[in-house]
Write an enzyme that holds these catalytic residues in place. Structure first.
Site, mmCIF file in Angstrom:
data_model
loop_
_atom_site.group_PDB
_atom_site.id
_atom_site.type_symbol
_atom_site.label_atom_id
_atom_site.label_comp_id
_atom_site.label_asym_id
_atom_site.label_seq_id
_atom_site.Cartn_x
_atom_site.Cartn_y
_atom_site.Cartn_z
ATOM 1 C CG HIS A 68 -1.847 1.095 1.394
ATOM 2 N ND1 HIS A 68 -2.860 1.633 0.688
ATOM 3 C CD2 HIS A 68 -1.486 2.341 2.112
ATOM 4 C CE1 HIS A 68 -3.303 2.642 0.750
ATOM 5 N NE2 HIS A 68 -2.457 3.195 2.161
ATOM 6 C CD GLU A 69 2.186 3.684 3.561
ATOM 7 O OE1 GLU A 69 2.516 4.879 3.086
ATOM 8 O OE2 GLU A 69 0.947 3.453 4.137
#
Length: 93
Positions: A87-88
């Protein structure tokens, strides 16, 4: 304490419960938070088949309001870390 009195008016309380003590433990709570506290304590008492709200239920409700609900995630910690990493990393790509 006057605010707390208003939120326990129609709730069955154990006679041993000192609302002054509860009020000192909930300094900074808004009126809505106090209402939520007493409603949560009433729900916990009902789940335990109790007819009155006691310190045990109030303590649980205070913890639940200040700390939040206990998370019961089924994903293991490494799997959550990997998902978070993806996600990051997404915006960087």
């Amino acid at each position: 304490r006057p605010f707390l009195d208003g939120h326990v008016k129609k709730k069955p309380m154990q006679t041993a419960v000192d609302l002054g003590l509860v009020a000192r433990r909930t300094i900074g709570f808004s009126g809505a938070s106090l209402a939520n506290l007493m409603n949560e304590a009433a729900i916990v008492a009902a789940r335990k088949d109790k007819t009155e709200i006691g310190y045990e239920e109030i303590d649980y409700a205070i913890d639940r309001i200040t700390v939040g609900m206990q998370k019961q995630s089924r994903a293991s910690f490494p799997a959550r870390q990997r998902l978070g990493a993806y996600h990051e990393a997404g915006p960087a790509v």
